[in-house]
Design an enzyme around this catalytic site. Sequence first.
Site, PDB file in Angstrom:
ATOM      1  N   SER A 712       1.539  -1.400   1.266  1.00 42.94           N
ATOM      2  CA  SER A 712       1.220  -0.601   0.078  1.00 42.94           C
ATOM      3  C   SER A 712       1.463   0.895   0.270  1.00 42.94           C
ATOM      4  CB  SER A 712      -0.231  -0.839  -0.351  1.00 42.94           C
ATOM      5  OG  SER A 712      -1.124  -0.424   0.656  1.00 42.94           O
ATOM      6  N   LYS A 755      -9.278   1.877  -4.080  1.00 46.03           N
ATOM      7  CA  LYS A 755      -8.354   2.989  -3.849  1.00 46.03           C
ATOM      8  C   LYS A 755      -8.551   4.101  -4.884  1.00 46.03           C
ATOM      9  CE  LYS A 755      -4.775   0.143  -1.643  1.00 46.03           C
ATOM     10  NZ  LYS A 755      -3.427  -0.430  -1.749  1.00 46.03           N
TER      11      LYS A 755
END
Length: 806
Positions: A712, A755
């Site tokens: 990611s 996140k």
Amino acid sequence: MQLDNYDKFPAVLPLIVEDDIFLYPFMIAPIFIGDEANINSATRAIEQNQLVMVTVTKPSHEGLRTPEDFYDVGVIGTIMRKVALPDGKIKILFQGLTKGKITNTVVDGKSISAIVEELHTDPFVTEAITALLEVLKENIQKLAKLNTKFPMDLVKTIDENSDPIRIVDLISSVLKLTKNEAYKLFKETNIETRLLQVIEHIKLEIENIKIQKEINQKVNSKIEKNHKEYFLKEQIKALQKELGTENVKDKDVKNYKKKLKVLKPFMGKDAYKETKKQIDKISRLHPDSPDASLLQTYIEQVLEIPFGQYADDKISIENVETQLNKDHYSLKEAKQRIVEFFAVKELLELRKIEDSKAKGTVLCFVGPPGVGKTSLANSISEALKRPLVRIALGGLEDVNELRGHRRTYVGAMPGRLVTGLINAKKMNPVIVLDEIDKIGSTHKGDPTAVMLEVLDPEQNHEFRDLYLNFSIDLSQCIFVATANDIRNIPAPLRDRMEFITVSSYTPSEKFHIAQDYLIPQELAKHGLKKSEISLGKSTLELIISNYTREAGVRNLRRVFSKIFRKVVRKLLADKSLKKVTINTKNIKEFLDQPIFDIDVCDKLPQIGITNGLAWTSVGGDVLKIEAIKLKGKGMLSLTGSMGEVMKESAKISHSVVKVLIDNGKIKIDSSKIPLSYKEKEDGFKPDISEIYQRYDIHLHIPEGATPKDGPSAGITMATTIASILSDKAVKNDVAMTGELTLSGKVLPIGGLKEKLIAAHKAKIKKALIPRKNYERDLEEIPDEVKKDLVIVAVDTIEDVLKEALV
């Protein structure tokens, strides 16, 4: 019969291969034959009036009939009689005439023939042979006295006989010899050597018999002693009965039988049978016997299992919902899914439909530490009014911890599941399987296999505990598992679970949790009253932002505990003090220096530094990915404890940026390309691709000691490399996450909620996320995060660079 009536040797004779023992000359013995080849050989010998050779198979070659499977010596003789048996076998009466040696074999149809020559032994009797015969006869006398089964008529025959060959053959036929030992004696042609070998075997057998007799004598004396003790104890028992002082063991046995009778209707057949068997066994044992205490422990453990005891309260989703709201703030989605799960169970109960498929189904709460996974299970237990059993699986490696230890081992005990039922005193508790993602397999077994059996509705109604040695019904239990990382749970185990994600808390949610739950609970624990402490909103927000690093609230609780301990000390030290005020100015008196777990974004844009969003086991985090360029040959160096997937992602990012430079989509100032002195003198005009061919790039992800992996960070690393090669700064208030492909597409990632919460805490203004995540996961993001954060969906790396580069 004499050998003179037959052909001279060597001769071709039918061969019979026997599985048992060697036969000797002058012996008349019955032989039972079932093998087709042997039957054919015997039939041919009778029909053609031939001699026959009988030999023996080698050890572990029974039933096999190739030359390698049998010995090359045997007895030559005649078949006196043949009788057919009902099962297809035959019985022959064989008379041995002389020893023979096989020189070759011939397969003739369905029978075997052998080329045989006579095996002669030198008949000459010397003085040494005569002396050995005396020694042999003396030892035979000793053996006959020690061994009552030794045939006495044989002793008499040996005494009356003077032929050493005949004597050795007679003795060899009755000694306990292995096939190989018998073979060595049989084939030996030197009579002196044979005599020595036979004497050695006889002496060995004498010694063995002496040892056996000595052992038997010791055992018999011990048995006599035990009988004597038993007789005396029985007398004591009778005296105690006369005096009215009944044996304590008898009372215990009666009590066990009484309890077993009560439990019988609720126990399975195998459970009742095993328990009754052990009670009967202990009644026959002496109380001081080592086995008695082990059996007593076993019986008491079994009788403590709450067979037939169930929590009778019906499932009510109203109670479940009320209890969840009472004990937990936020977690709307998790609460909703729990209520839906029990709504199905309540409907099945109301309509009296058997809940066969739902039995054993596991609710698995997945999320970082401290977010309330175990406390959700506690709330379920409270709402259903069922006892709670917590089984910590973290680091569990021994499968017997769950399945129980066999009673043959010292210190054996039931498995944790059965122990949990005993402690709960109900057969349908709420069982919490804590940290199910951390169980591991070793040489002691794989606990995952046991968990598959426990959680499978087709198997868990007959879960077998090794200690109990019978099956237990776990189908009425409600299983609740907790895990930090779903990826560490084996796929077959995941298939049996209903996953409920419990995500990180936002600062606002932590504030309400602290105000409504943690502070009142900690005040009560420390014996403080609400009026004795003053803790304002701004102070509380400061504690949340600067003194905790976590997705949940566990450390926050510890912080309040630390503060309140100091408050208690102040109140005790100064009796006149009625109230302690804690504010932003004096907070350092109660706590150490602040801990900044998520760095606030930089004040100005910088070249080669990009904010990346990462998921960790303790929630989200903001990682600053850095890069520098050095004069070199276009190499890429990677540091920062990257895993293999992340390293591959970095290489992809490097390649994608090179393609963008070659296509002119990233503008490069050619004046920044380093040239040699000669190239400058010649007026060389470099191609823009020289920018990445003449610079080495060093990419680093702090903190260097923390392992990192996953794809990611792809777009973050590509942005950092593009910034350092183009000398364009990256916006300081932009953070991003997304996997990058070689074609420049941005793929979706996981852990988006954690996140974006981390980005919110770090005061990031704009977050770049993959398009699919934007369309699929945005509803899960808390409103306060979406309010303060501009979330932009990106499809390609060009979209990312457009938003990120100054």
